[in-house]
Design a protein around this motif. Structure first.
Motif, PDB file in Angstrom:
ATOM      1  N   LEU A 142       1.015  -1.288  -0.026  1.00 18.45           N
ATOM      2  CA  LEU A 142      -0.031   0.202   0.026  1.00 18.45           C
ATOM      3  C   LEU A 142       0.860   1.314   0.102  1.00 18.45           C
ATOM      4  CD1 LEU A 142      -2.849  -0.991   2.361  1.00 18.45           C
ATOM      5  CD2 LEU A 142      -3.027  -0.794   0.134  1.00 18.45           C
ATOM      6  N   ILE A 143       2.057   1.150   0.768  1.00 18.35           N
ATOM      7  CA  ILE A 143       2.933   2.185   0.747  1.00 18.35           C
ATOM      8  C   ILE A 143       3.336   2.612  -0.705  1.00 18.35           C
ATOM      9  CG2 ILE A 143       5.034   3.002   1.615  1.00 18.35           C
ATOM     10  CD1 ILE A 143       4.664   1.809   4.133  1.00 18.35           C
ATOM     11  N   TRP A 144       3.848   1.707  -1.520  1.00 20.29           N
ATOM     12  CA  TRP A 144       4.139   1.914  -2.732  1.00 20.29           C
ATOM     13  C   TRP A 144       3.151   2.188  -3.528  1.00 20.29           C
ATOM     14  CZ3 TRP A 144       8.961   2.665  -4.227  1.00 20.29           C
ATOM     15  CH2 TRP A 144      10.134   2.218  -3.649  1.00 20.29           C
ATOM     16  N   TRP A 145       1.859   1.735  -3.299  1.00 17.44           N
ATOM     17  CA  TRP A 145       0.605   2.154  -4.146  1.00 17.44           C
ATOM     18  C   TRP A 145       0.467   3.647  -3.984  1.00 17.44           C
ATOM     19  CZ3 TRP A 145      -4.667  -0.347  -3.653  1.00 17.44           C
ATOM     20  CH2 TRP A 145      -5.656   0.205  -4.741  1.00 17.44           C
ATOM     21  N   VAL A 159      -1.851  -4.774  -9.126  1.00 15.12           N
ATOM     22  CA  VAL A 159      -1.756  -6.325  -9.415  1.00 15.12           C
ATOM     23  C   VAL A 159      -0.649  -6.844  -8.403  1.00 15.12           C
ATOM     24  CG1 VAL A 159      -0.632  -7.830 -11.231  1.00 15.12           C
ATOM     25  CG2 VAL A 159      -1.960  -5.791 -11.913  1.00 15.12           C
ATOM     26  N   SER A 160       0.326  -6.387  -7.928  1.00  8.51           N
ATOM     27  CA  SER A 160       1.153  -7.025  -6.959  1.00  8.51           C
ATOM     28  C   SER A 160       0.273  -7.135  -5.690  1.00  8.51           C
ATOM     29  CB  SER A 160       2.365  -6.059  -6.634  1.00  8.51           C
ATOM     30  OG  SER A 160       3.033  -6.673  -5.678  1.00  8.51           O
ATOM     31  N   LEU A 161      -0.450  -6.069  -5.215  1.00 11.48           N
ATOM     32  CA  LEU A 161      -1.342  -6.418  -3.983  1.00 11.48           C
ATOM     33  C   LEU A 161      -2.124  -7.514  -4.249  1.00 11.48           C
ATOM     34  CD1 LEU A 161      -2.235  -5.346  -1.091  1.00 11.48           C
ATOM     35  CD2 LEU A 161      -3.462  -3.730  -2.446  1.00 11.48           C
ATOM     36  N   ASN A 196      -0.414 -10.688  -3.763  1.00 12.07           N
ATOM     37  CA  ASN A 196      -0.121 -11.089  -2.399  1.00 12.07           C
ATOM     38  C   ASN A 196      -1.395 -11.383  -1.894  1.00 12.07           C
ATOM     39  OD1 ASN A 196       2.453 -10.539  -2.291  1.00 12.07           O
ATOM     40  ND2 ASN A 196       2.248  -8.142  -2.044  1.00 12.07           N
ATOM     41  N   LEU A 197      -2.512 -10.956  -2.033  1.00  9.25           N
ATOM     42  CA  LEU A 197      -3.724 -11.450  -1.121  1.00  9.25           C
ATOM     43  C   LEU A 197      -4.182 -12.774  -1.551  1.00  9.25           C
ATOM     44  CD1 LEU A 197      -5.843  -8.106  -1.370  1.00  9.25           C
ATOM     45  CD2 LEU A 197      -4.883  -9.056   0.580  1.00  9.25           C
ATOM     46  N   MET A 198      -3.992 -13.126  -2.953  1.00  4.75           N
ATOM     47  CA  MET A 198      -4.586 -14.312  -3.303  1.00  4.75           C
ATOM     48  C   MET A 198      -3.540 -15.501  -2.818  1.00  4.75           C
ATOM     49  SD  MET A 198      -5.272 -13.887  -7.317  1.00  4.75           S
ATOM     50  CE  MET A 198      -5.320 -15.757  -7.546  1.00  4.75           C
TER      51      MET A 198
END
Length: 260
Positions: free
Chosen positions: A40-43, A55-57, A60-62
């Motif tokens: 989230l920080i990088w977002w 997409v990365s987040l 990670n959630l999956m």
């Protein structure tokens, strides 16, 4: 007694699993929270192009959801894996002509004691060193026969205890799956689990082949043996013991690192 010892380990490890699982869950949640926060920080920092971060987040959630499912169901999943290897080993042993009842440590100890008793009762070495010397040689050979089967029983008991330890205490490693930075520690759980299953599978096969041959050894001992015949039977039993000790460990080493 051997089966009782293995059962006591299984009961103790079940208690350890119940104590370690909450710790693993807390560790997993902490690492997952750190991972999501970092994404989230990088977002936020890359507002101009948030799609890659989103997409990365999502990935990670999956990943976190899947590994959380594995963690909370670790007991049933690991039991299913080990039971599959165990059933496959028992099926292979049965195909070799071994009864399933002989595939446990206590049965192996009992088989060794029976064969040792037959050997000492039917060996004929009186013409070599006389009655006293013959009795000593017969007793020594009977002891060696019993030790050979004791080695097999010990290997089976160790493999079963190892499985229980991996399934119980090893669940702590699954807590590291909460973050991709520490996931390699959690993956060692699966490596150890599969390695233990492969080891148990190979032990059942080798023990099954040996158990199927016991009837022939028993018939030879019951018919009466001279010193040469007794040494031959003990030599075969020693090879059986070495095979049951070395081959499963080698198979376990080959399977280590195969899971990713």
């Amino acid at each position: 007694m051997a089966n009782t010892l293995v059962g006591q380990f299984q009961t103790a490890i079940a208690g350890i699993y119940g104590a370690v699982l909450p710790i693993a869950q807390n560790l997993f949640i902490l690492l997952a929270a750190i991972t999501i926060t970092w994404s989230l920080i990088w977002w936020i920092l890359e507002k101009d192009d948030p799609v890659p971060i989103f997409v990365s987040l999502l990935k990670n959630l999956m990943r976190i959801s899947f590994f959380w499912f594995v963690l909370i169901n670790a007991s049933s999943l690991s039991q299913a894996v080990i039971s599959s290897f165990r059933m496959a080993g028992q099926a292979a042993a049965s195909a070799a002509g071994s009864p399933t009842s002989s595939l446990d440590p206590a049965a192996m100890v009992a088989t060794g004691a029976t064969l040792a008793n037959q050997l000492i009762s039917n060996i004929n070495v009186s013409g070599v060193l006389g009655t006293i010397g013959g009795a000593l040689i017969g007793g020594l050979l009977a002891l060696l026969m019993f030790i050979a089967f004791l080695v097999v029983a010990a290997q089976m008991a160790i493999a079963l205890v190892e499985v229980f330890l991996v399934m119980g205490g090893g669940v702590l490693l699954l807590g590291f799956l909460g973050s991709p930075w520490t996931a390699r520690f959690g993956l060692t759980y699966f490596t150890a689990l599969v390695g233990s299953g492969v080891k148990l599978f190979m032990i059942y096969i080798i023990a099954g082949i040996g158990s199927a041959l016991v009837a022939g050894w028993s018939a030879s001992l019951g018919a009466g043996l001279n010193l040469t015949g007794a040494l031959t039977v003990i030599g075969v039993a020693a090879i059986f013991a070495l095979a049951s000790w070395m081959i499963p460990n080698y198979a376990q080493a080959l399977s280590s690192g195969a899971v990713s």
